[in-house]
Enzyme design. Structure first.
Site, PDB file in Angstrom:
ATOM      1  N   ARG A   1      66.836  -4.788  29.638  1.00 63.06           N
ATOM      2  CA  ARG A   1      65.389  -4.902  29.842  1.00 63.06           C
ATOM      3  C   ARG A   1      64.670  -4.109  28.760  1.00 63.06           C
ATOM      4  O   ARG A   1      65.108  -3.020  28.381  1.00 63.06           O
ATOM      5  CB  ARG A   1      64.998  -4.362  31.221  1.00 63.06           C
ATOM      6  CG  ARG A   1      65.441  -5.263  32.376  1.00 63.06           C
ATOM      7  CD  ARG A   1      64.732  -6.613  32.342  1.00 63.06           C
ATOM      8  NE  ARG A   1      65.098  -7.491  33.451  1.00 63.06           N
ATOM      9  CZ  ARG A   1      66.064  -8.399  33.430  1.00 63.06           C
ATOM     10  NH1 ARG A   1      66.796  -8.570  32.345  1.00 63.06           N
ATOM     11  NH2 ARG A   1      66.297  -9.176  34.480  1.00 63.06           N
TER      12      ARG A   1
ATOM     13  N   HIS B   1      65.394 -13.544  25.195  1.00 61.24           N
ATOM     14  CA  HIS B   1      65.948 -13.302  26.543  1.00 61.24           C
ATOM     15  C   HIS B   1      66.912 -14.431  26.936  1.00 61.24           C
ATOM     16  O   HIS B   1      66.775 -15.053  27.998  1.00 61.24           O
ATOM     17  CB  HIS B   1      64.831 -13.151  27.585  1.00 61.24           C
ATOM     18  CG  HIS B   1      65.270 -12.332  28.764  1.00 61.24           C
ATOM     19  ND1 HIS B   1      64.514 -11.350  29.330  1.00 61.24           N
ATOM     20  CD2 HIS B   1      66.423 -12.351  29.478  1.00 61.24           C
ATOM     21  CE1 HIS B   1      65.164 -10.795  30.340  1.00 61.24           C
ATOM     22  NE2 HIS B   1      66.341 -11.391  30.445  1.00 61.24           N
TER      23      HIS B   1
HETATM   24  P1  NDP Z   1      75.051  -3.844  37.965  1.00 58.90           P
HETATM   25  O1  NDP Z   1      74.136  -3.456  39.064  1.00 58.90           O
HETATM   26  O2  NDP Z   1      76.349  -4.472  38.313  1.00 58.90           O
HETATM   27  O3  NDP Z   1      75.391  -2.550  37.084  1.00 58.90           O
HETATM   28  C1  NDP Z   1      74.417  -1.644  36.684  1.00 58.90           C
HETATM   29  C2  NDP Z   1      75.107  -0.480  35.981  1.00 58.90           C
HETATM   30  O4  NDP Z   1      74.095   0.395  35.487  1.00 58.90           O
HETATM   31  C3  NDP Z   1      75.996   0.341  36.903  1.00 58.90           C
HETATM   32  O5  NDP Z   1      77.164   0.758  36.221  1.00 58.90           O
HETATM   33  C4  NDP Z   1      75.130   1.543  37.234  1.00 58.90           C
HETATM   34  O6  NDP Z   1      75.842   2.740  37.525  1.00 58.90           O
HETATM   35  C5  NDP Z   1      74.369   1.721  35.931  1.00 58.90           C
HETATM   36  N1  NDP Z   1      73.147   2.470  36.163  1.00 58.90           N
HETATM   37  C6  NDP Z   1      72.097   2.145  36.946  1.00 58.90           C
HETATM   38  N2  NDP Z   1      71.165   3.115  36.907  1.00 58.90           N
HETATM   39  C7  NDP Z   1      71.645   4.080  36.104  1.00 58.90           C
HETATM   40  C8  NDP Z   1      71.159   5.351  35.687  1.00 58.90           C
HETATM   41  N3  NDP Z   1      69.991   5.819  36.107  1.00 58.90           N
HETATM   42  N4  NDP Z   1      71.932   6.067  34.864  1.00 58.90           N
HETATM   43  C9  NDP Z   1      73.134   5.611  34.441  1.00 58.90           C
HETATM   44  N5  NDP Z   1      73.655   4.417  34.800  1.00 58.90           N
HETATM   45  C10 NDP Z   1      72.922   3.660  35.629  1.00 58.90           C
HETATM   46  O7  NDP Z   1      74.226  -4.770  36.977  1.00 58.90           O
HETATM   47  P2  NDP Z   1      74.756  -5.941  36.022  1.00 58.90           P
HETATM   48  O8  NDP Z   1      75.872  -5.413  35.204  1.00 58.90           O
HETATM   49  O9  NDP Z   1      75.010  -7.185  36.784  1.00 58.90           O
HETATM   50  O10 NDP Z   1      73.448  -6.234  35.126  1.00 58.90           O
HETATM   51  C11 NDP Z   1      72.874  -5.193  34.349  1.00 58.90           C
HETATM   52  C12 NDP Z   1      71.520  -5.622  33.824  1.00 58.90           C
HETATM   53  O11 NDP Z   1      71.648  -6.609  32.813  1.00 58.90           O
HETATM   54  C13 NDP Z   1      70.597  -6.298  34.854  1.00 58.90           C
HETATM   55  O12 NDP Z   1      69.945  -5.347  35.673  1.00 58.90           O
HETATM   56  C14 NDP Z   1      69.628  -7.053  33.969  1.00 58.90           C
HETATM   57  O13 NDP Z   1      68.534  -6.209  33.661  1.00 58.90           O
HETATM   58  C15 NDP Z   1      70.425  -7.291  32.690  1.00 58.90           C
HETATM   59  N6  NDP Z   1      70.670  -8.730  32.473  1.00 58.90           N
HETATM   60  C16 NDP Z   1      70.166  -9.318  31.352  1.00 58.90           C
HETATM   61  C17 NDP Z   1      70.388 -10.652  31.093  1.00 58.90           C
HETATM   62  C18 NDP Z   1      69.899 -11.273  29.836  1.00 58.90           C
HETATM   63  O14 NDP Z   1      70.038 -12.481  29.658  1.00 58.90           O
HETATM   64  N7  NDP Z   1      69.356 -10.511  28.915  1.00 58.90           N
HETATM   65  C19 NDP Z   1      71.138 -11.494  32.032  1.00 58.90           C
HETATM   66  C20 NDP Z   1      71.671 -10.770  33.151  1.00 58.90           C
HETATM   67  C21 NDP Z   1      71.431  -9.442  33.360  1.00 58.90           C
HETATM   68  P3  NDP Z   1      76.846   2.839  38.777  1.00 58.90           P
HETATM   69  O15 NDP Z   1      78.051   2.019  38.388  1.00 58.90           O
HETATM   70  O16 NDP Z   1      77.147   4.282  38.869  1.00 58.90           O
HETATM   71  O17 NDP Z   1      76.120   2.266  39.953  1.00 58.90           O
END
Ligand code: NDP
Length: 314
Positions: free
Chosen positions: A229, A277
């Site tokens: 994002r 995107h």
């Molecule tokens: P998940 O919810 O599976 O994973 C999110 C990860 O981010 C987890 O490892 C989590 O940690 C970590 N995280 C969240 N908050 C924090 C923080 N404050 N500090 C450190 N680490 C943090 O999400 P996805 O992997 O499925 O997707 C990730 C993002 O990718 C989506 O939210 C979306 O914004 C983006 N996306 C973009 C697309 C595009 O086309 N550009 C398409 C699809 C997704 P923990 O493991 O400890 O919970």
């Protein structure tokens, strides 16, 4: 098979996406009835909502909602609604989303490694020039976010030969590469990154995370790939780091304002690749399949997963 009772699904989508999704949904889920806000559906009839950036307060009009299904993997646009009904927000995880995201990450990591931008710029000048690049095995890629997408990308990057490390909110003791957790371990994580990949959700904690101080902790000449994002990056700080040369290049798929305004300096910056995107779009057929599973699970008394944790914002 969709349940026999007619299910009424509200689809709140921007104009450019409406027909793309609705045409497929109506074909794939013939027993369901689909409505848009323009159809002025009877509020009591609606039991599911499929939404992208719904107007804040709008979903509160539907008293019988059982679940909210946001388009794509990011949910921040839904959680930002203070009046969001107290029903599960279910992520539209699709099997091929991680595959396509990993393709994007590996493609751009290799483009950075093999200096494709500079080679193309030289070609535009008809200039035959020597480009010496390190091997992937000499390059460390740091992944912000070790969720479904981050972990998958880590496997693909490792397969190409990159040294991989990652950072998440909680520790990952079973990880087969160095994994760091929480703000206290962020400087150690960043200290050896040559390529930084963001696959973090946009939450109050990650908003503006990639700022001047953050960027200064990366190896000189490091590059950035942001496929999550736009709000995670402070654009003016990234621009300054690109202009100073501390950051060598950036591939950006997501922006604080989308579509990226035509006047934005990223469009014409010689060190920035803008992609619209499209790193891993939510394909209508896959979304329809997922929607069907979610609805059948709920209608038969179960709870589909993953349900968004509203407290953490993802
Ligand atoms: P998940 O919810 O599976 O994973 C999110 C990860 O981010 C987890 O490892 C989590 O940690 C970590 N995280 C969240 N908050 C924090 C923080 N404050 N500090 C450190 N680490 C943090 O999400 P996805 O992997 O499925 O997707 C990730 C993002 O990718 C989506 O939210 C979306 O914004 C983006 N996306 C973009 C697309 C595009 O086309 N550009 C398409 C699809 C997704 P923990 O493991 O400890 O919970």
């Amino acid at each position: 098979m969709m349940t026999h009772r007619a299910i009424s699904i509200l689809c709140v989508l921007p104009d450019q996406w409406r027909d793309y999704y609705l045409d497929t949904f109506r074909e794939s889920l013939p027993h369901a009835r689909f409505f848009t806000p323009d159809d002025a559906p009877v509020p009591e009839d609606i039991t599911y909502a499929f939404v992208l950036q719904p107007p804040h307060g709008y979903l509160a009009r539907f008293p019988n909602l059982k679940a909210i299904m946001p388009v794509g993997a990011g949910v921040e646009h839904v959680l930002a609604d203070d009046a969001l009904p107290d029903v599960p927000v279910i992520r539209m995880i699709q099997p091929d989303m991680a595959q396509r995201m990993s393709e994007y990450i590996v493609q751009h990591a290799l483009n950075h490694l093999r200096r494709l931008r500079q080679i193309q710029a030289a070609q535009a000048r008809s200039e035959w020039k020597l480009f010496v690049c390190p091997a992937a095995t000499e390059v460390t890629v740091g992944i912000l976010g070790l969720g479904r997408l981050g972990m998958h990308a880590a496997g693909y990057l490792s397969a190409v030969g990159f040294r991989v490390r990652g950072w998440a909110r909680t520790p990952k003791p079973d990880c087969d590469f160095p994994a760091f957790a929480g703000r206290s371990e962020l400087p150690a994580f960043l200290s050896e990154c040559d390529v930084l990949v963001s696959l973090l959700p946009f939450t109050p904690d990650t908003s503006g995370l990639i700022d001047e101080k953050f960027l200064s902790l990366l190896n000189p000449g490091a590059s950035i790939i942001n496929a999550s994002r736009g709000g995670i990056i402070r654009d003016e700080d990234l621009m300054a780091s690109l202009n100073s040369g501390h950051i060598s290049e950036a591939t950006l798929d997501a922006f604080a304002i989308e579509p990226l305004p035509a006047s934005h300096p990223y469009w014409s910056h010689p060190k920035v690749t803008v992609t619209p995107h499209c790193a891993s779009a939510a394909l209508a057929e896959a979304v329809a399949d997922r929607m069907q599973v979610i609805i059948e699970t709920i209608e038969s008394g179960g709870t589909p997963s993953p349900v968004v944790d509203r407290a953490s914002g993802y």
